[in-house]
Design an enzyme around this catalytic site. Structure first.
Site, PDB file in Angstrom:
ATOM      1  N   GLY A 229       9.329  50.836  46.194  1.00  0.00           N
ATOM      2  CA  GLY A 229       8.845  51.643  47.323  1.00  0.00           C
ATOM      3  C   GLY A 229       8.819  53.122  46.983  1.00  0.00           C
ATOM      4  O   GLY A 229       9.068  53.967  47.842  1.00  0.00           O
ATOM      5  N   ALA A 230       8.482  53.441  45.722  1.00  0.00           N
ATOM      6  CA  ALA A 230       8.529  54.848  45.292  1.00  0.00           C
ATOM      7  C   ALA A 230       7.226  55.574  45.571  1.00  0.00           C
ATOM      8  O   ALA A 230       7.046  56.713  45.159  1.00  0.00           O
ATOM      9  CB  ALA A 230       8.868  54.928  43.804  1.00  0.00           C
TER      10      ALA A 230
ATOM     11  N   GLY B 107       8.060  58.321  51.103  1.00  0.00           N
ATOM     12  CA  GLY B 107       9.390  58.486  51.673  1.00  0.00           C
ATOM     13  C   GLY B 107      10.464  58.865  50.674  1.00  0.00           C
ATOM     14  O   GLY B 107      10.245  59.670  49.763  1.00  0.00           O
TER      15      GLY B 107
ATOM     16  N   TYR C  21      16.276  44.570  61.689  1.00  0.00           N
ATOM     17  CA  TYR C  21      16.396  45.598  60.645  1.00  0.00           C
ATOM     18  C   TYR C  21      17.867  45.752  60.227  1.00  0.00           C
ATOM     19  O   TYR C  21      18.203  45.731  59.038  1.00  0.00           O
ATOM     20  CB  TYR C  21      15.849  46.937  61.159  1.00  0.00           C
ATOM     21  CG  TYR C  21      16.074  48.070  60.192  1.00  0.00           C
ATOM     22  CD1 TYR C  21      15.411  48.101  58.963  1.00  0.00           C
ATOM     23  CD2 TYR C  21      16.957  49.115  60.485  1.00  0.00           C
ATOM     24  CE1 TYR C  21      15.629  49.132  58.060  1.00  0.00           C
ATOM     25  CE2 TYR C  21      17.172  50.144  59.597  1.00  0.00           C
ATOM     26  CZ  TYR C  21      16.510  50.152  58.386  1.00  0.00           C
ATOM     27  OH  TYR C  21      16.728  51.169  57.482  1.00  0.00           O
TER      28      TYR C  21
ATOM     29  N   GLY D 258      11.848  57.086  48.376  1.00  0.00           N
ATOM     30  CA  GLY D 258      11.655  56.560  47.023  1.00  0.00           C
ATOM     31  C   GLY D 258      10.922  57.525  46.101  1.00  0.00           C
ATOM     32  O   GLY D 258      11.215  57.587  44.907  1.00  0.00           O
TER      33      GLY D 258
HETATM   34  N1  LIG Z   1      14.292  57.092  56.900  1.00  0.00           N
HETATM   35  C1  LIG Z   1      15.543  56.887  57.306  1.00  0.00           C
HETATM   36  O1  LIG Z   1      16.052  57.583  58.196  1.00  0.00           O
HETATM   37  C2  LIG Z   1      16.403  55.827  56.675  1.00  0.00           C
HETATM   38  C3  LIG Z   1      17.736  55.721  57.087  1.00  0.00           C
HETATM   39  C4  LIG Z   1      18.543  54.745  56.508  1.00  0.00           C
HETATM   40  C5  LIG Z   1      18.030  53.931  55.529  1.00  0.00           C
HETATM   41  N2  LIG Z   1      16.724  54.057  55.140  1.00  0.00           N
HETATM   42  C6  LIG Z   1      16.229  53.169  54.074  1.00  0.00           C
HETATM   43  O2  LIG Z   1      15.577  53.942  53.091  1.00  0.00           O
HETATM   44  C7  LIG Z   1      14.652  53.140  52.383  1.00  0.00           C
HETATM   45  C8  LIG Z   1      13.348  53.891  52.197  1.00  0.00           C
HETATM   46  O3  LIG Z   1      12.740  54.049  53.476  1.00  0.00           O
HETATM   47  P1  LIG Z   1      11.935  55.376  53.874  1.00  0.00           P
HETATM   48  O4  LIG Z   1      12.675  56.001  54.977  1.00  0.00           O
HETATM   49  O5  LIG Z   1      11.605  56.168  52.684  1.00  0.00           O
HETATM   50  O6  LIG Z   1      10.630  54.714  54.547  1.00  0.00           O
HETATM   51  P2  LIG Z   1       9.114  54.663  54.088  1.00  0.00           P
HETATM   52  O7  LIG Z   1       8.555  56.022  53.873  1.00  0.00           O
HETATM   53  O8  LIG Z   1       8.455  53.770  55.096  1.00  0.00           O
HETATM   54  O9  LIG Z   1       9.185  53.942  52.676  1.00  0.00           O
HETATM   55  C9  LIG Z   1       9.375  52.569  52.557  1.00  0.00           C
HETATM   56  C10 LIG Z   1       8.763  52.137  51.251  1.00  0.00           C
HETATM   57  O10 LIG Z   1       8.945  50.719  51.113  1.00  0.00           O
HETATM   58  C11 LIG Z   1       7.699  50.162  50.745  1.00  0.00           C
HETATM   59  N3  LIG Z   1       7.571  48.760  51.112  1.00  0.00           N
HETATM   60  C12 LIG Z   1       7.599  48.203  52.345  1.00  0.00           C
HETATM   61  N4  LIG Z   1       7.364  46.874  52.262  1.00  0.00           N
HETATM   62  C13 LIG Z   1       7.193  46.605  50.921  1.00  0.00           C
HETATM   63  C14 LIG Z   1       6.881  45.434  50.200  1.00  0.00           C
HETATM   64  N5  LIG Z   1       6.676  44.255  50.800  1.00  0.00           N
HETATM   65  N6  LIG Z   1       6.784  45.510  48.851  1.00  0.00           N
HETATM   66  C15 LIG Z   1       6.940  46.687  48.206  1.00  0.00           C
HETATM   67  N7  LIG Z   1       7.203  47.854  48.854  1.00  0.00           N
HETATM   68  C16 LIG Z   1       7.316  47.798  50.200  1.00  0.00           C
HETATM   69  C17 LIG Z   1       6.652  51.025  51.468  1.00  0.00           C
HETATM   70  O11 LIG Z   1       5.381  50.808  50.916  1.00  0.00           O
HETATM   71  P3  LIG Z   1       4.031  51.134  51.770  1.00  0.00           P
HETATM   72  O12 LIG Z   1       3.799  52.601  51.661  1.00  0.00           O
HETATM   73  O13 LIG Z   1       2.984  50.312  51.080  1.00  0.00           O
HETATM   74  O14 LIG Z   1       4.294  50.707  53.181  1.00  0.00           O
HETATM   75  C18 LIG Z   1       7.244  52.395  51.182  1.00  0.00           C
HETATM   76  O15 LIG Z   1       6.917  52.810  49.880  1.00  0.00           O
HETATM   77  C19 LIG Z   1      14.515  51.833  53.186  1.00  0.00           C
HETATM   78  O16 LIG Z   1      15.247  50.814  52.532  1.00  0.00           O
HETATM   79  C20 LIG Z   1      15.169  52.170  54.517  1.00  0.00           C
HETATM   80  O17 LIG Z   1      15.744  51.025  55.125  1.00  0.00           O
HETATM   81  C21 LIG Z   1      15.900  54.985  55.685  1.00  0.00           C
END
Ligand SMILES: NC(=O)c1ccc[n+]([C@@H]2O[C@H](COP(=O)([O-])OP(=O)(O)OC[C@H]3O[C@@H](n4cnc5c(N)ncnc54)[C@H](OP(=O)(O)O)[C@@H]3O)[C@@H](O)[C@H]2O)c1
Length: 289
Positions: free
Chosen positions: A21-22, A25, A171, A27
């Site tokens: 997921g890099a 966000g 989630y 990543g």
């Molecule tokens: N943001 C927060 O406040 C927060 C807080 C706690 C934990 N987290 C964790 O941080 C991590 C990153 O999340 P983020 O906040 O950066 O959100 P994000 O911007 O939505 O990034 C999520 C990434 O995961 C990818 N992804 C989703 N489904 C996938 C699949 N089936 N195969 C491959 N890649 C997939 C997305 O790809 P697409 O672009 O194609 O959708 C995107 O690159 C997650 O594990 C989340 O649970 C986030």
């Protein structure tokens, strides 16, 4: 509070890393900083255009970086197998990708989407890459979890959440599974005498696509930090020499205490066995009976 920043990352020349997921966000800056410090980084993403655009952005920020796109859809176990089969060397796996708070859907293999992507996809990926990780001295697996796990339970009789699906609790459950997996992987690696460190992080509330679609975004958005700030816990967990296996690192790099369920060895073992059964991926090198 620690004075650690991404500038503290040691030289990673010669290290090979994958960040799932890099393309967006948290990543993306995780991949960028690893590449900036000399690692060869695979931006693992399900969408080729977005993955290649992220690689181009990283190359603009770090000319000459060793970074490439790899196709990986964690919601499709065939895709996970194809991706893993193409990896030749690996020192660091950052299981960052995540899907959150969506209406009930299923993965290609018929698992509830959040559990199937966030946990089972990464479980399978890690197991398939385990031989490479074990061949690399000081290898690490970082699982990006969340304190949202604290509200969750794991009902083994309704893993598909066919009874009373709720976006948020699904989630939280997937993030609980990330933690149970992290700790069980560490225990198994330790028992097998393997040189592998497994850690988890909670990045804290970060302004990524994760929140963009939510109805609370206009309010919550005011309190969110940047994706680069959200990546700091992942980068610390991935590279700090001060880290010990089985730790759970929070947004300010303090060690957090996971929920009681997340610490349960019994629940972790049950989840591990079930995940092996559901994905068909075995971790033979660190198996025990
Ligand atoms: N943001 C927060 O406040 C927060 C807080 C706690 C934990 N987290 C964790 O941080 C991590 C990153 O999340 P983020 O906040 O950066 O959100 P994000 O911007 O939505 O990034 C999520 C990434 O995961 C990818 N992804 C989703 N489904 C996938 C699949 N089936 N195969 C491959 N890649 C997939 C997305 O790809 P697409 O672009 O194609 O959708 C995107 O690159 C997650 O594990 C989340 O649970 C986030």
């Amino acid at each position: 509070m620690t004075s650690w920043t991404p500038a503290s990352i040691p030289d990673l020349t010669g290290k090979a890393a994958i960040v799932t997921g890099a393309n967006s966000g948290i990543g993306k800056p995780t991949a960028l900083e690893l590449a900036r410090h000399g690692a060869r980084v695979v931006v693992a993403a399900r969408n080729a255009d977005k993955g290649r655009a992220a690689v181009a952005d990283i190359l603009r920020a770090v000319p000459g970086a060793q970074v490439e796109y790899g196709h990986l859809d964690l919601a499709d176990l065939d895709s996970v197998r194809r991706f893993a089969a193409g990896v030749g060397k690996l020192d660091l796996l950052v299981n960052n990708a995540g899907v959150g708070m969506v209406p009930r859907q299923e993965t290609k293999d018929g698992f509830e989407l959040q559990f199937g992507t966030n946990h089972l996809g990464h479980f399978a990926l890690t197991g398939l890459l385990l031989p490479l990780l074990l061949a690399a001295p000081g290898a690490r697996v970082v699982n990006v979890a969340s304190d949202a796990h604290k509200m969750a339970t794991l009902d083994f009789d309704d893993l598909g959440l066919e009874r009373g699906y709720r976006k948020m609790s699904s989630y939280g459950r997937s993030k609980l599974a990330n933690l149970l997996f992290t700790f069980e992987l560490q225990r198994r690696a330790q028992r097998a005498g393997a040189d592998l460190t497994s850690v988890a992080t909670h990045p804290g509330m970060t302004g990524t696509n994760f929140f963009k679609a939510g109805i609370l975004q206009p309010v919550v958005g005011l309190f969110l930090k940047s994706a680069a700030a959200g990546a700091v816990s992942s980068l610390y967990a991935a590279t700090s020499p001060d880290l010990r296996g089985g730790e759970y690192i929070g947004p300010t790099l303090k060690r957090l205490t996971p929920s009681r369920t997340a610490r349960s060895e019994e629940v972790a073992k049950r989840l591990w066995d079930l995940s092996t059964q559901l994905t068909g991926v075995r971790f033979d090198e660190i198996a025990y009976s």
